[in-house]
Design a protein around this motif. Structure first.
Motif, mmCIF file in Angstrom:
data_model
loop_
_atom_site.group_PDB
_atom_site.id
_atom_site.type_symbol
_atom_site.label_atom_id
_atom_site.label_comp_id
_atom_site.label_asym_id
_atom_site.label_seq_id
_atom_site.Cartn_x
_atom_site.Cartn_y
_atom_site.Cartn_z
ATOM 1 N N SER A 136 34.584 43.453 29.696
ATOM 2 C CA SER A 136 35.490 42.721 30.252
ATOM 3 C C SER A 136 35.006 41.303 30.797
ATOM 4 C CB SER A 136 36.093 43.431 31.671
ATOM 5 O OG SER A 136 36.920 44.431 31.123
ATOM 6 N N LEU A 137 33.444 41.389 31.368
ATOM 7 C CA LEU A 137 32.701 40.401 31.810
ATOM 8 C C LEU A 137 32.406 39.397 30.636
ATOM 9 C CD1 LEU A 137 30.309 42.267 34.225
ATOM 10 C CD2 LEU A 137 32.256 40.562 35.059
ATOM 11 N N PHE A 138 31.862 39.657 29.559
ATOM 12 C CA PHE A 138 31.437 38.834 28.587
ATOM 13 C C PHE A 138 32.445 38.420 27.622
ATOM 14 C CE2 PHE A 138 29.823 42.968 26.536
ATOM 15 C CZ PHE A 138 30.799 42.821 25.408
ATOM 16 N N LYS A 139 33.621 39.377 27.451
ATOM 17 C CA LYS A 139 34.611 38.750 26.541
ATOM 18 C C LYS A 139 35.725 37.776 27.187
ATOM 19 C CE LYS A 139 34.203 39.854 22.989
ATOM 20 N NZ LYS A 139 34.820 40.998 21.969
ATOM 21 N N ALA A 179 40.716 52.656 41.002
ATOM 22 C CA ALA A 179 40.263 51.527 41.758
ATOM 23 C C ALA A 179 39.089 51.101 40.661
ATOM 24 C CB ALA A 179 39.511 51.965 43.095
ATOM 25 N N LEU A 180 38.535 51.417 39.941
ATOM 26 C CA LEU A 180 37.462 50.521 38.899
ATOM 27 C C LEU A 180 38.057 49.856 38.064
ATOM 28 C CD1 LEU A 180 35.033 53.792 37.966
ATOM 29 C CD2 LEU A 180 34.534 51.531 39.313
ATOM 30 N N PHE A 181 39.252 50.378 37.394
ATOM 31 C CA PHE A 181 40.067 49.702 36.612
ATOM 32 C C PHE A 181 40.953 48.407 37.259
ATOM 33 C CE2 PHE A 181 39.153 52.939 33.720
ATOM 34 C CZ PHE A 181 39.428 52.164 32.261
ATOM 35 N N SER A 182 41.280 48.644 38.478
ATOM 36 C CA SER A 182 41.770 47.636 39.389
ATOM 37 C C SER A 182 41.021 46.451 39.658
ATOM 38 C CB SER A 182 42.252 48.104 40.836
ATOM 39 O OG SER A 182 43.355 49.414 40.703
ATOM 40 N N LEU A 183 39.577 46.741 39.862
ATOM 41 C CA LEU A 183 38.543 45.656 39.769
ATOM 42 C C LEU A 183 38.758 44.952 38.701
ATOM 43 C CD1 LEU A 183 35.687 47.668 41.313
ATOM 44 C CD2 LEU A 183 37.065 45.936 42.603
ATOM 45 N N ILE A 184 38.793 45.224 37.349
ATOM 46 C CA ILE A 184 38.837 44.354 36.384
ATOM 47 C C ILE A 184 40.069 43.958 36.233
ATOM 48 C CG2 ILE A 184 39.055 44.645 33.784
ATOM 49 C CD1 ILE A 184 37.356 47.000 33.692
ATOM 50 N N ILE A 185 41.423 44.375 36.668
ATOM 51 C CA ILE A 185 42.687 43.859 36.579
ATOM 52 C C ILE A 185 42.670 42.691 37.629
ATOM 53 C CG2 ILE A 185 44.936 44.015 36.952
ATOM 54 C CD1 ILE A 185 44.308 47.145 35.948
ATOM 55 N N LEU A 186 42.409 42.801 38.859
ATOM 56 C CA LEU A 186 42.389 41.729 39.781
ATOM 57 C C LEU A 186 41.369 40.806 39.628
ATOM 58 C CD1 LEU A 186 43.291 44.499 42.693
ATOM 59 C CD2 LEU A 186 44.721 43.044 41.557
ATOM 60 N N GLY A 187 40.056 41.140 39.507
ATOM 61 C CA GLY A 187 38.786 40.115 39.345
ATOM 62 C C GLY A 187 39.146 39.047 38.387
ATOM 63 N N VAL A 188 39.344 39.816 37.091
ATOM 64 C CA VAL A 188 39.625 38.752 36.014
ATOM 65 C C VAL A 188 40.902 37.896 36.209
ATOM 66 C CG1 VAL A 188 39.594 38.811 33.610
ATOM 67 C CG2 VAL A 188 38.116 40.289 34.554
ATOM 68 N N GLY A 189 41.837 38.751 36.620
ATOM 69 C CA GLY A 189 43.133 38.280 36.672
ATOM 70 C C GLY A 189 42.972 37.024 37.780
ATOM 71 N N ALA A 190 42.465 37.034 38.895
ATOM 72 C CA ALA A 190 42.171 35.793 39.705
ATOM 73 C C ALA A 190 41.503 34.749 39.017
ATOM 74 C CB ALA A 190 41.288 36.277 40.686
ATOM 75 N N LEU A 191 40.371 35.109 38.366
ATOM 76 C CA LEU A 191 39.808 33.955 37.563
ATOM 77 C C LEU A 191 40.486 33.237 36.398
ATOM 78 C CD1 LEU A 191 36.098 35.765 37.433
ATOM 79 C CD2 LEU A 191 36.867 33.824 38.797
ATOM 80 N N VAL A 192 41.177 34.150 35.570
ATOM 81 C CA VAL A 192 42.085 33.185 34.681
ATOM 82 C C VAL A 192 43.050 32.701 35.042
ATOM 83 C CG1 VAL A 192 43.534 34.140 32.438
ATOM 84 C CG2 VAL A 192 41.548 35.317 32.998
ATOM 85 N N LEU A 193 43.662 33.077 36.364
ATOM 86 C CA LEU A 193 44.902 32.175 37.094
ATOM 87 C C LEU A 193 44.095 30.903 37.483
ATOM 88 C CD1 LEU A 193 46.839 34.822 38.935
ATOM 89 C CD2 LEU A 193 47.664 33.365 37.219
ATOM 90 N N PHE A 194 43.022 31.159 38.143
ATOM 91 C CA PHE A 194 42.455 29.593 38.414
ATOM 92 C C PHE A 194 41.815 28.806 37.109
ATOM 93 C CE2 PHE A 194 38.330 27.214 39.184
ATOM 94 C CZ PHE A 194 38.809 26.542 40.426
ATOM 95 N N TYR A 195 41.405 29.466 36.154
ATOM 96 C CA TYR A 195 41.181 28.678 34.825
ATOM 97 C C TYR A 195 42.525 28.071 34.180
ATOM 98 C CZ TYR A 195 39.727 28.160 29.911
ATOM 99 O OH TYR A 195 39.504 27.612 28.630
ATOM 100 N N CYS A 196 43.485 28.407 34.613
ATOM 101 C CA CYS A 196 44.834 27.860 34.059
ATOM 102 C C CYS A 196 45.042 26.628 34.580
ATOM 103 C CB CYS A 196 46.053 28.833 34.257
ATOM 104 S SG CYS A 196 46.332 30.308 33.400
ATOM 105 N N TRP A 197 44.352 26.258 35.778
ATOM 106 C CA TRP A 197 44.620 25.134 36.683
ATOM 107 C C TRP A 197 43.836 23.894 35.519
ATOM 108 C CZ3 TRP A 197 42.092 23.913 41.935
ATOM 109 C CH2 TRP A 197 42.407 22.500 42.228
ATOM 110 N N GLY A 198 42.855 24.278 34.927
ATOM 111 C CA GLY A 198 42.214 23.210 34.246
ATOM 112 C C GLY A 198 42.797 23.176 32.950
#
Length: 992
Positions: free
Chosen positions: A333-336, A79-98
């Protein structure tokens, strides 16, 4: 848990459709799926699901004898690694829009690949079965290859993608061997069972298993000397770097080390491998980051260094090490990810990432600079950010770690401090290179900065959220400390736990942090002096050059091996195969235990007569010079074999053999059209071939006789009819075996058929397209004819009336027979394979009667779509039972009642059989389209070119004749004029 996995799969499937239909804003919609999963996992932690070892488990039994059960487990670590995969994944997908300015066709493919990667990474961390985890592990490598090669037109992108694929898959293959060593020697096939090994140090081959498994983890996490693929992968778009190469893919190795370290650390090999590799990688990556000009490469080598740091800490194996390692993992994961997205924004706005072309960006973009400063400060370990909290925990751990007493602990501490100093230095180097106003630009903004366009919220919102997380978790580290302790309390129940904290008072770790910050700042201040200490060429060698050298040597050796074994002679290749078939089985029989060979020659005289005919046809086929006659004779042996099956009471096998033999005969006919009618006579000695054929025949017969006589147990076939009726609700044992009892084999075989069909078509078509110009049915305005295609072509004019009439009569009957075989196959001879063969023969008959246009008019659907539909139906029949808690390919049935017929069962395996039916039809359609229609089209094109050349020659001859006629007339006129002039002169002279 599985619902989220399926939702991520569905999101990746619909991503291309969304991107093509609504454009780049579809990335925001796709981001909602991992965002929902992230919030769900957060809720699980908030509800205390993972306290006291709580977990969510889901198991599907599938091939348990080979340890291939589908076992999923979501515990606190997953679950801890899922937080990284899903959270950063959602932000990166949104970032692709711009990030992406346009929406080319390949962006739809990119959306699928990025969403599928999130699914694969989530599947990896929730897989409890080692082999299932390996499947997701390799899937991430394949998707990484596809994402890195986004700019496929660039040689650098292609090379980087192939390099990443080669390194990670080779490590994955080594890991697979290690998994099997662990499984066969310790009986461990699930990650949750590793802690149950009573004496792990005494487990056979445990050191070899550790080394091989860790090769997979270390290559995936870019540890030296396999680190070079990660900087090369920066050729990918920045969202890929922000997700795969900082937050997700490279964390797969970290995850595996975190899983295994508490148990494997008891083996001496573990610390020797993990600590030495991680420490060296930390120093190497930090040093290399200080000499880069590209901002992404600075972060890439920084990522290599940080991954070495995490591996070193989390690989120790204690509770304190796991706490510090997981904290650093989250901080990284957060800063990089934020820094990579900031670099992508800089590149997007200015068109460059070169630090020598950037000046004054900090003044022009203060928000972007502020986000970068906070994230880089967290990377350097500056309080009060979360990177500082995590690094403090790591230093505290290494100072008091009982597993590293003495010299190992001191060396590790020195390496960590030195690596952290380098981290501070390249963090400042990154900020200065990106945002400072530089003297070489006269303390003014550079041209790239002056001309940059506006940075919208779609480009800065995602890194802003990550940067805010860095600040919040730094000020309130308990927000992450408590979830991490949910895992540690279950994994180390006998060890008292600690929590992360921002302030521990003035102690040794704080003093070391101050030393690190000061030394790193001095190192950056004296960066010119540091640059002089760096060599133009790496002092310890160039890993990229070593990789290229290895590939070059392998290519050279493979070419030499191929040249020595593959001479391009079909006769030699077949001779080697048959010689091996002759020698190896006989040698095994001679060296093994002997058996009494018993064989009944035949049960009735008809079988003996058929065998004599088969032998005669095979013998006379070798004497034929006419290719068609030889094919007919060889075909007769196949039909005779069908008769033997029938005499033995196997009507299904007889029917299938007869239909397959007919199809093969047709394919041979199609191929023979492009070959000479007669075989060229050979003048060499054929006695060697004769002896080889005799030896092979004797070997096969002796091995078959021995195998038949060696049976000592009751054959399983005696229970098959009963199992077929009770489990598969069918009386045709062969068909039930294919679509139910052993349907997994059939699924693999039809997949191979699809690959073979596409491969054959690719070989025939070459670089051309498979499609025709149009396959839309059109309204027929002419009178209906015997066949569907038109009458105004050469093929229609040369048709045989007898073949046309026969086709008209036989085609409907054959299609009805095909349907009968399909629906009756569960209880009588037939099935999807036989029905598909009959339908394929009916279509083949129409092709033979009407040619290329006839087959297109009869079935105006591309063969690839038929193949895909068939494979999809069979795969659906395999997967759907899992939604009802059953193993894959489990069959259900429903009972119906009809007047005059009575009750009958309809099994769900009928859908699987329909897929087989469609695949057989699609396969033959592909063969007809490639070996038949395509060759017909080439022949028509050749004839048309010949006609065009003839017409052109006739036109040239006509023009030449006309020109010659004009020339003759002109010469006649000239002679007449000369003659007239002469007469006039004579007349004038006479008058005078």
């Amino acid at each position: 848990m599985l619902t989220l996995l399926l939702a991520l799969t569905a999101a990746s499937a619909i991503a291309p459709v969304l991107l093509r239909s609504i454009g780049r804003s579809a990335f925001a919609l796709l981001a909602l799926v991992p965002l929902g999963g992230f919030l769900w996992v957060v809720k699980l932690f908030a509800d205390g699901v993972f306290r006291d070892g709580g977990e969510i488990v889901s198991t599907f039994t599938w091939m348990p004898s080979t340890n291939l059960n589908l076992e999923f487990r979501l515990d606190a670590l997953a679950a801890l690694f899922s937080l990284i995969i899903l959270g950063v994944g959602a932000l990166v997908l949104f970032y692709c829009w711009g990030y992406f300015d346009s929406n080319p066709r390949r962006l739809a493919k990119f959306g699928f690949e990025l969403s599928a990667f999130a699914m694969a990474m989530y599947g990896l961390v929730i897989s409890d079965n080692f082999l299932l985890m390996y499947v997701f592990w390799e899937l991430t490598s394949i998707l990484s290859y596809m994402l890195v090669s986004y700019y496929g037109e660039r040689a650098t992108s292609r090379r980087a993608a192939m390099q990443a694929l080669m390194v990670t898959t080779m490590g994955g293959l080594a890991m697979l061997v290690g998994i099997n060593l662990l499984g066969f020697n310790a009986g461990i096939w699930r990650l949750s069972e590793v802690s149950q090994i009573a004496d792990i140090e005494g487990t056979p081959a445990i050191s070899a298993a550790i080394v091989l498994i860790m090769l997979g983890a270390l290559t995936k996490s870019a540890q030296a000397p396999w680190h070079f693929w990660l900087p090369g992968a920066m050729a990918a778009p920045t969202p890929v770097s922000a997700y795969l190469h900082s937050a997700a893919m490279v964390k797969a190795g970290i995850y595996l080390v975190a899983r295994l370290a508490p148990d494997m650390s008891a083996v001496t090999t573990w610390h020797l491998l993990v600590l030495s590799t991680g420490g060296f990688t930390m120093l190497l990556g930090g040093w290399m980051a200080l000499k880069q000009r590209d901002l992404k490469l600075v972060l890439a080598y920084g990522t290599v260094s940080q991954l070495g740091f995490i591996i070193t800490v989390i690989g120790v194996g204690s509770r304190e090490a796991a706490m510090a390692g997981l904290a650093i993992t989250f901080a990284h994961s957060l800063f990089k990810a934020a820094l990579f997205m900031i670099v992508g924004t800089i590149d997007h706005a200015t068109g460059t990432r070169d630090i020598h072309e950037l000046s004054g960006l900090g003044k022009k973009q203060p928000l972007l600079a502020g986000l970068a400063i906070v994230s880089a400060a967290s990377m350097a370990g500056i309080p009060p950010l979360f990177g500082f909290v995590a690094k403090e925990a790591a230093l505290e751990m290494i100072l008091h770690e009982e597993l590293l007493t003495g010299m190992p602990g001191r060396i590790t501490l020195v390496v960590m401090v030195a690596g952290s100093i380098l981290t501070m230095a390249y963090s400042l180097y990154f900020l200065h290179g990106a945002f400072a106003t530089k003297p070489e630009h006269d303390r003014k903004p550079s041209e790239a900065v002056r001309d940059m366009h506006r940075v919208g919220p779609t480009l800065w919102l995602s890194p802003a959220i990550l940067t805010a997380g860095t600040i919040v978790f730094g000020l309130v580290p308990a927000l992450l400390s408590d979830p991490i302790n949910n895992h540690l309390d279950a994994r180390f129940p006998d060890v008292e736990g600690e929590t992360l904290a921002l302030w521990h008072g003035i102690n040794v770790p704080l003093i070391l942090s101050a030393v690190i910050i000061t030394a790193g700042a001095i190192m950056f201040w004296q960066r010119d002096l540091v640059a002089k200490a760096q060599f133009e060429q790496p002092a310890l060698g160039n890993a990229n050059a070593v990789y290229d050298t290895i590939l070059s040597k392998l290519h050279h050796w493979s070419m030499r091996l191929t040249a020595s074994t593959q001479r391009g002679s079909l006769a030699i290749n077949l001779g080697v195969i048959f010689a091996t078939l002759m020698v190896v089985p006989l040698a095994a029989l001679i060296l093994g235990a002997s058996n009494n060979i018993r064989m009944i020659v035949w049960e009735n005289v008809w079988q003996g007569l058929i065998v004599i005919i088969m032998a005669g046809m095979a013998f006379f086929a070798t004497l034929q010079r006419n290719r068609l006659s030889a094919v007919v004779m060889v075909g007769m042996t196949g039909y005779c074999l069908a008769m033997i099956f029938a005499l033995h009471g196997a009507p299904d096998l007889a029917l299938t053999q007869a239909l397959v033999e007919t199809i093969v005969m047709v394919i041979f006919m199609l191929v023979l059209r492009k070959m000479p009618t007669e075989v060229e006579p050979r003048h060499d000695d054929n006695r060697l071939r004769a002896w080889l054929s005799i030896g092979t025949g004797v070997s096969v017969v002796v091995v078959a006789m021995t195998a038949m006589s060696a049976r000592v147990a009751e054959p399983i076939s005696t229970t098959m009819p009963e199992l077929a009726y009770e489990i598969g609700h069918g009386r045709n044992t062969v068909n039930v075996l294919l679509v139910d009892l052993r349907a997994a084999d059939t699924l693999g075989e039809i997949t191979v058929l699809v690959i073979a069909a596409v491969g054959v078509a690719s070989l025939i078509f070459g670089t051309g397209k498979f499609e025709t110009q149009s396959r839309r049915p059109t309204l027929q305005t002419t009178k209906a004819r015997w066949l569907a295609s038109g009458v105004n072509d050469e093929t229609a004019q040369n048709r045989s009336l007898m073949v046309e009439v026969a086709t008209r009569i036989l085609f409907p009957s054959m299609m009805l027979l095909s349907a009968y075989f399909f629906f009756s196959g569960h209880n009588a001879p037939g099935g999807g394979f036989a029905g598909g063969l009959v339908a394929a023969l009916a279509l083949t008959l129409r092709y033979l009667a009407g040619g290329r246009k006839e087959i297109e008019a009869t079935l105006p659907v591309h063969p690839s779509k038929v193949l895909a539909a068939g494979l999809l139906m069979s795969a659906t029949a395999a997967v759907v039972p899992m939604f009802f808690g059953n193993p894959p390919l489990t069959s259900g049935y429903a009972t119906f009642s009809l007047p005059l017929i009575g009750e009958f069962d309809v099994p769900s395996a009928l859908l699987f059989d329909a897929g087989v039916y469609a695949i057989v039809v699609g396969l033959i359609m592909h063969v007809l389209a490639s070996m038949g229609a395509h060759i017909d089209l080439e022949e028509e094109s050749r004839k048309q070119r010949a006609r065009d050349r003839a017409i052109e020659l006739q036109e040239k001859n006509r023009k030449r004749r006309e020109q010659q006629k004009r020339d003759r007339l002109q010469r006649f006129d000239e002679r007449a004029a000369v003659s007239s002039a002469g007469s006039s002169s004579i007349s004038k002279s006479s008058e005078k």
